[in-house]
Design an enzyme around this catalytic site. Structure first.
Site, short mmCIF file in Angstrom:
data_model
loop_
_atom_site.label_atom_id
_atom_site.label_comp_id
_atom_site.label_asym_id
_atom_site.label_seq_id
_atom_site.Cartn_x
_atom_site.Cartn_y
_atom_site.Cartn_z
N ALA A 1 0.73 11.37 7.68
CA ALA A 1 -0.13 13.01 8.16
C ALA A 1 -1.36 13.14 7.16
O ALA A 1 -0.12 14.32 6.25
CB ALA A 1 0.42 13.70 8.84
N ILE B 1 1.70 5.07 6.12
CA ILE B 1 1.59 5.85 7.20
C ILE B 1 1.63 7.41 6.47
O ILE B 1 3.03 7.72 6.42
CB ILE B 1 2.20 6.14 8.49
CG1 ILE B 1 1.49 4.18 9.33
CG2 ILE B 1 1.31 7.39 9.56
CD1 ILE B 1 1.94 3.88 11.17
N HIS C 1 -2.41 1.67 13.11
CA HIS C 1 -2.52 2.44 12.06
C HIS C 1 -3.04 1.54 11.07
O HIS C 1 -3.43 0.44 10.08
CB HIS C 1 -1.75 3.54 11.27
CG HIS C 1 -1.41 4.81 12.37
ND1 HIS C 1 -1.75 5.75 12.26
CD2 HIS C 1 -0.55 4.63 13.71
CE1 HIS C 1 -1.19 6.36 12.97
NE2 HIS C 1 -0.54 5.86 14.13
#
Length: 166
Positions: free
Chosen positions: A119, A117, A64
């Protein structure tokens, strides 16, 4: 029925730069039939992710990009990541905000060994900064688990753009 190559081509990027998850889900016969839904494919991919070795899961986390980081500036994010970050306004940071993201990204990576990370869908840059400021104080074990959960949520959101719901 979808062939392996087609399945991997379609779902191999759901977990960032980690097509092995889709490959294993297909090979382990976790997803078969004509009616692929978000829930079915997500459950299969998550099952593979959760039984992957810690080193493999760490690789998924490390795949990521930093939020509002060097890849974003250089225009080198995957299309999914670019849209996700832009949707949260991370492509429109003030110089001060960008400096704070850079500072947090660096500190987080040094502490945990993988990028922060989250969302970002439905979140603002302020929501993301607040989560960043809070989570940087977690233990590595807590943060590894949290990051893995966020990766699973990102996968779900990406699948929602690819497939019908149940």
């Amino acid at each position: 029925m979808m062939q392996r190559a087609e399945f991997v081509d379609r779902f191999g990027g759901v977990f960032e730069h980690s097509p092995f998850i889709a490959e294993r889900a297909y090979d382990d016969d976790l997803v078969r039939g004509e009616h692929l839904t978000v829930d079915r494919v997500h459950a299969a991919l998550v099952a593979v992710f959760r039984v992957a070795s810690e080193e493999e899961r760490l690789g998924v986390l490390r795949a990521h990009p930093d939020l509002a980081g060097k890849l974003a500036i250089a225009g080198e994010l995957t299309e999914d990541s670019r849209k996700e970050q832009a949707g949260a306004g991370l492509d429109r940071l003030s110089p001060e905000e960008h400096a704070r993201f850079t500072e947090l990204n660096t500190a987080y990576m040094q502490k945990f060994g993988f990028p922060f990370i989250i969302a970002v869908k439905g979140l603002t840059k302020d929501d993301i900064l607040a989560a960043f400021e809070k989570r940087i104080h977690n233990s590595r074990t807590q943060e590894f688990a949290t990051a893995c959960g966020q990766v699973e949520r990102i996968a779900l959101l990406r699948l929602e753009g690819l497939l019908p719901s149940a």
